[in-house]
Design a protein around this motif. Structure first.
Motif, short mmCIF file in Angstrom:
data_model
loop_
_atom_site.label_atom_id
_atom_site.label_comp_id
_atom_site.label_asym_id
_atom_site.label_seq_id
_atom_site.Cartn_x
_atom_site.Cartn_y
_atom_site.Cartn_z
N ARG A 1 0.86 -1.19 -0.02
CA ARG A 1 -0.10 -0.07 -0.02
C ARG A 1 0.98 1.29 -0.29
O ARG A 1 0.73 2.13 0.97
CB ARG A 1 -0.98 0.13 1.40
CG ARG A 1 -2.13 -0.88 0.95
CD ARG A 1 -3.21 -0.86 2.30
NE ARG A 1 -4.11 -1.86 1.95
CZ ARG A 1 -5.19 -1.94 2.88
NH1 ARG A 1 -5.41 -1.22 3.96
NH2 ARG A 1 -5.87 -2.88 2.63
N PHE B 1 7.48 4.30 0.36
CA PHE B 1 7.68 5.88 0.50
C PHE B 1 9.33 6.07 0.44
O PHE B 1 9.93 5.26 1.30
CB PHE B 1 7.21 6.06 1.73
CG PHE B 1 5.62 6.10 1.99
CD1 PHE B 1 5.03 4.62 2.16
CD2 PHE B 1 4.63 7.03 1.45
CE1 PHE B 1 3.75 4.42 2.26
CE2 PHE B 1 3.18 6.67 1.45
CZ PHE B 1 2.90 5.50 1.60
N TYR C 1 3.09 3.67 -5.80
CA TYR C 1 2.15 2.97 -5.70
C TYR C 1 1.89 1.55 -6.38
O TYR C 1 1.67 0.44 -5.96
CB TYR C 1 0.75 3.41 -5.60
CG TYR C 1 0.33 4.36 -4.40
CD1 TYR C 1 0.41 5.51 -4.59
CD2 TYR C 1 0.06 3.92 -3.41
CE1 TYR C 1 0.14 6.51 -3.65
CE2 TYR C 1 -0.09 4.74 -2.08
CZ TYR C 1 -0.14 6.20 -2.44
OH TYR C 1 -0.40 6.95 -1.34
N SER D 1 -1.21 -3.79 7.65
CA SER D 1 -1.12 -2.74 8.88
C SER D 1 -2.20 -1.62 8.67
O SER D 1 -2.89 -1.80 7.70
CB SER D 1 0.16 -1.77 8.64
OG SER D 1 0.25 -1.29 7.54
N GLY E 1 -1.96 1.44 8.49
CA GLY E 1 -1.43 2.53 7.89
C GLY E 1 -0.03 2.83 8.39
O GLY E 1 0.60 3.97 8.01
N LEU F 1 3.96 2.62 8.88
CA LEU F 1 4.89 2.38 7.95
C LEU F 1 5.96 1.39 8.38
O LEU F 1 6.33 1.59 9.75
CB LEU F 1 5.32 3.56 7.45
CG LEU F 1 4.57 4.44 6.58
CD1 LEU F 1 5.43 5.64 6.31
CD2 LEU F 1 3.89 3.88 5.50
#
Lengths: 111, 111
Positions: free
Chosen positions: B31, B34, B51, B95, B97, B99
């Motif tokens: 998802r 980064f 993404y 998860s 959200g 990281l």
């Protein structure tokens, strides 16, 4: 400047003590995340809040707790401190599950 | 288990000497991947989000690319001010959200 603020910048305390770290997220962000960064472990996720409710927990010790208030600021409470708790503690915020924006951190030194 | 591995751990370049940093990952449902830049004692600064495989993003001398198993951060003609630790992180389907971060690549660019 990410728009996330953290206080205090530095904290020096003794073993066995309790401290509170404070974080204000970016305007409009509902999610707040807490991370711990030590030299050997890198950035480790501790806990997430979304609009006042706990959403996820990482490897957070039972001596640590957090909360998010109605104005969306968050506090991380660390108790019965040990030497190994010395680290940088970061707060991050995000509007959803995307990128997170980090604050400047609180450097905790336990003597 | 979700995992992020960055290589090399440290990279020393001469000013103008282009190179790439690697981030390999295993996640249960990506998802977002980064990239962050972190200066000593400061909070991570957001750079890019990717993404899907094949996606590329650029910012000044930096270009990030993504495949199904890894991401590269290409640095073209770096300058001394590009010296920092570059962190890679992934969001996973497992998860809420938070990281999962790699340990970073410490980049030094000498004039």
């Amino acid at each position: 400047d990410s728009g996330v603020t953290q206080t205090p910048k530095h904290l020096i305390t003794a073993t066995g003590q309790r401290v509170t770290l404070r974080c204000s997220p970016r305007s409009g962000d509902l999610s707040v995340y807490w991370y711990q960064q030590s030299l050997d472990q890198g950035l480790q996720f501790l806990i997430q809040y979304y609009n006042g409710e706990e959403r996820a927990k990482g490897n957070i010790l039972e001596r640590f707790s957090a909360q998010q208030f109605p104005d969306l600021h968050s506090e991380l409470n660390l108790s019965s401190l040990e030497l190994g708790d010395s680290a940088l503690y970061f707060c991050a915020s995000s509007p959803s599950k995307g990128e997170q924006f980090f604050g400047p951190g609180t450097r905790l030194t336990v003597l | 288990e979700d995992q992020v591995t960055q290589s090399p751990e440290a990279l020393r370049l001469q000013e103008g000497e282009s190179s790439s940093l690697n981030c390999s990952y295993t996640v249960s449902g990506l998802r977002g991947l980064f990239w962050y830049r972190q200066d000593p004692g400061k909070g991570p600064e957001f750079l890019f989000t990717l993404y899907s495989a094949g996606e590329e993003k650029e910012k000044e001398r930096l270009k990030a690319t993504l495949t199904k198993k890894e991401s590269f951060l290409h640095i073209t003609a770096p300058k001394p001010e590009d010296s920092a630790t570059y962190l890679c992180a992934v969001g996973s389907g497992g998860s809420q959200g938070n990281l999962i971060f790699g340990k970073g690549t410490k980049l030094s660019v000498k004039p």
